[in-house]
Design a protein around this motif. Sequence first.
Motif, short mmCIF file in Angstrom:
data_model
loop_
_atom_site.label_atom_id
_atom_site.label_comp_id
_atom_site.label_asym_id
_atom_site.label_seq_id
_atom_site.Cartn_x
_atom_site.Cartn_y
_atom_site.Cartn_z
N PRO A 195 -3.87 6.96 -0.74
CA PRO A 195 -5.33 6.92 -0.87
C PRO A 195 -5.80 5.83 -1.84
O PRO A 195 -6.85 5.22 -1.62
N LEU A 196 -5.06 5.59 -2.92
CA LEU A 196 -5.47 4.54 -3.86
C LEU A 196 -5.39 3.17 -3.21
O LEU A 196 -6.32 2.37 -3.30
N THR A 197 -4.26 2.90 -2.55
CA THR A 197 -4.08 1.61 -1.88
C THR A 197 -5.12 1.41 -0.79
O THR A 197 -5.69 0.33 -0.66
N ALA A 198 -5.38 2.45 -0.02
CA ALA A 198 -6.38 2.35 1.06
C ALA A 198 -7.76 2.05 0.49
O ALA A 198 -8.50 1.21 1.03
N ALA A 199 -8.13 2.71 -0.61
CA ALA A 199 -9.45 2.49 -1.21
C ALA A 199 -9.57 1.07 -1.77
O ALA A 199 -10.60 0.41 -1.58
N VAL A 200 -8.52 0.59 -2.44
CA VAL A 200 -8.55 -0.77 -2.99
C VAL A 200 -8.60 -1.80 -1.87
O VAL A 200 -9.38 -2.76 -1.93
N ASP A 201 -7.78 -1.60 -0.84
CA ASP A 201 -7.77 -2.55 0.29
C ASP A 201 -9.13 -2.61 0.99
O ASP A 201 -9.61 -3.68 1.35
#
Length: 130
Positions: free
Chosen positions: A23-29
């Motif tokens: 979820p963190l990577t998806a939000a940053v991307d």
Amino acid sequence: MSDRAPGDGAGAPAPVAERAPGPLTAAVDEALAALAGPAHCGLRHPSGAALTRIEEAATALRRTGLKRAAALVRTVLSAPADATAAPAARLDARLHLLVGSELLAVEGRPHVRQLPLRVIKYDEPFGSRG
């Protein structure tokens, strides 16, 4: 016997399963992609759809606990549309997100490890081991 002997060609390499981003990577991307949109259509007058996408990205960042990143992305929305404020706000947010993205990428690779630093003395000959 060589360790580089050719194989028989019978078996193809197994496909590598790609992991879904967390979820963190998806939000940053998503935030990086949302901030990239106005750069193509104009930073001074972004479209309503681009602004909505940026707002949604900021909300997703806040929901995942990345409050500072969310605040920087929201600053892009509230920056005055002049020659310096909007690009500066966008740059601040992008730099913050890019560093976060790199840290998340490194964290996701278990084979990456920090190597200890070796202090080299100036009076020691080049290439000597201590």
